[in-house]
Each structure stands twice: as C-alpha cells, then as structure tokens.
Scaffold this active site. Structure first.
Site, mmCIF file in Angstrom:
data_model
loop_
_atom_site.group_PDB
_atom_site.id
_atom_site.type_symbol
_atom_site.label_atom_id
_atom_site.label_comp_id
_atom_site.label_asym_id
_atom_site.label_seq_id
_atom_site.Cartn_x
_atom_site.Cartn_y
_atom_site.Cartn_z
ATOM 1 N N GLU A 40 21.011 -19.375 10.159
ATOM 2 C CA GLU A 40 20.342 -20.354 11.026
ATOM 3 C C GLU A 40 21.242 -21.579 11.172
ATOM 4 O O GLU A 40 21.394 -22.357 10.234
ATOM 5 C CB GLU A 40 18.991 -20.762 10.430
ATOM 6 C CG GLU A 40 18.283 -21.838 11.242
ATOM 7 C CD GLU A 40 17.091 -22.454 10.526
ATOM 8 O OE1 GLU A 40 16.766 -23.626 10.823
ATOM 9 O OE2 GLU A 40 16.484 -21.785 9.662
ATOM 10 N N ARG A 44 22.030 -29.831 14.966
ATOM 11 C CA ARG A 44 22.047 -31.229 14.508
ATOM 12 C C ARG A 44 23.403 -31.888 14.716
ATOM 13 O O ARG A 44 23.552 -33.076 14.425
ATOM 14 C CB ARG A 44 21.689 -31.302 13.015
ATOM 15 C CG ARG A 44 20.296 -30.805 12.692
ATOM 16 C CD ARG A 44 19.998 -30.958 11.220
ATOM 17 N NE ARG A 44 18.818 -30.194 10.826
ATOM 18 C CZ ARG A 44 18.377 -30.092 9.593
ATOM 19 N NH1 ARG A 44 19.008 -30.708 8.615
ATOM 20 N NH2 ARG A 44 17.305 -29.381 9.316
ATOM 21 N N LYS A 127 7.482 -20.816 10.054
ATOM 22 C CA LYS A 127 8.246 -21.566 9.058
ATOM 23 C C LYS A 127 7.304 -22.631 8.498
ATOM 24 O O LYS A 127 6.713 -23.397 9.270
ATOM 25 C CB LYS A 127 9.455 -22.200 9.759
ATOM 26 C CG LYS A 127 10.168 -23.304 9.014
ATOM 27 C CD LYS A 127 11.332 -23.785 9.884
ATOM 28 C CE LYS A 127 11.960 -25.049 9.336
ATOM 29 N NZ LYS A 127 13.206 -25.368 10.045
#
Length: 203
Positions: A40, A44, A127
């Site tokens: 993943e 960012r 999640k």
C-alpha cells in the site's frame, strides 16, 4: 483479485511512504522477497504515483494506493496502475467512484455509522482506522459484534508486538503496518528480514 483475496494474501500489508522514487523498487523487492506481496503506497508525497508505477515492475508485487480521499485521487491512482485502493475514511462520492471503477476498495471506518454507510453501498471489508487511537482491539470487538458479515484490516499503531493479538480475532483478515517499510534509503536485507518476521505472523 477481490479485496478479500488481497487481504488474505499476507497477514501484514505494509503502509508505505516513499520520499524518493529511487527507493521504490528496492523496497518493493525486499518486501516481496520477505513474503509481503501486497504493498500500500500512501499518496502522501509528490512521488507516490511514480512509486506505484515503479513498484509494479517488481515480480510478485500487488501494488495499491493508500490515503485516497476523493475521486480525483482514485482516478490518478488507477491510472498509475494501482490494483486496489485504501482510504482513511468513507464518503459517498469516493465509495460510488470506487464501485463504478470496479477496483478492490478498502475504506476506513471508526464507528458503526461508517460501517452502515459501507454496507448500504454493498461493501463488507473495511480498514479499522486509526486502530489504537479509536479504542484498540476492545473497540473493534464491540464494533464487529453487530456486523458479522464484515471483515477488517486494523491500521494505525499496529506493531510486531501487538499484531498477533489483532490477528487472533476472527473478523481480522490482516493488519496494516508501517514498521515493515521504513522511510528513507533501503537496506534490502534488513527490510526483507523484517518482512519475513511479519509474514510469519498467523492467526
């Protein structure tokens, strides 16, 4: 692959922040060699999409995008070759776009309302984020009780030490963790060793 199949591939999904695109391939290579194939890459940093493209060249890697918060980011991540999408939360526009695009989608939830919104959209895999700050394993056990059809990937504050406790809870298919993928220049041998340790965690 479905999101369930992706979540069952390994007990830990590395949560990856790439600051320099040249770190992407060595990091992916080391993680895959250690048995963590699902990667993943969080959106960012400015190089995140290029990192996804680079990691896709590593044999055996299943590369997705994390920290996807809106439809534009979703489409950019898919264009970069993402095989799945992870979000810190769940909004109607993002969920609708992910379903429309037919991409495996793991939205973040922190309370019953979030789960119910997901169920209304036909989603059952979530999640749990931020896992420790949102109350830890006792909170997830309480949340999961009314939603027996749901499965979870706790992320946020998960460590090698506490991961086994989370993985022992049946609705948890995997955990997300950044401890397996440190930022900065990549010591492939060290990352592979850490990944191997994480991949050995079993329910």
């Amino acid at each position: 692959m479905t999101i369930a199949e992706i979540m069952k591939t390994a007990p830990v999904i590395p949560v990856i922040v790439v600051d320099e695109v040249e770190h992407a391939v060595p990091l992916a290579r080391a993680l895959v060699a250690g048995g963590l194939r699902v990667l993943e890459v969080t959106l960012r940093t400015p190089v995140a999409l290029d990192a996804i493209r680079a990691m896709k060249t590593v044999e055996g890697a299943i590369v997705g995008a994390g920290t996807v918060t809106n439809e534009g980011e979703l489409l950019d991540a898919i264009e970069a070759g993402s095989e799945f999408i992870v979000s810190p939360g769940l909004t109607q526009p993002l969920g609708t776009a992910a379903i429309r695009e037919g991409i495996p989608f793991l939205p973040g939830i922190a309370n019953a309302g979030d789960i119910m919104r997901g169920l209304d959209m036909g989603l059952t895999h979530f999640k749990f984020f931020p896992a420790m700050a949102a109350g830890g394993l006792p909170a997830l056990k309480a949340l999961a009780a009314p939603f027996g059809q749901c499965r979870f990937c706790p992320t946020g504050g998960i460590t090698l030490e506490n991961a086994p406790e989370w993985l022992a809870f049946e609705p948890v298919l995997c955990v997300g963790g950044s401890w397996v993928s440190p930022r900065g220049p990549v010591d492939e041998a060290a990352v592979e060793a850490t990944a191997r340790e994480a991949a050995a965690l079993r329910r």
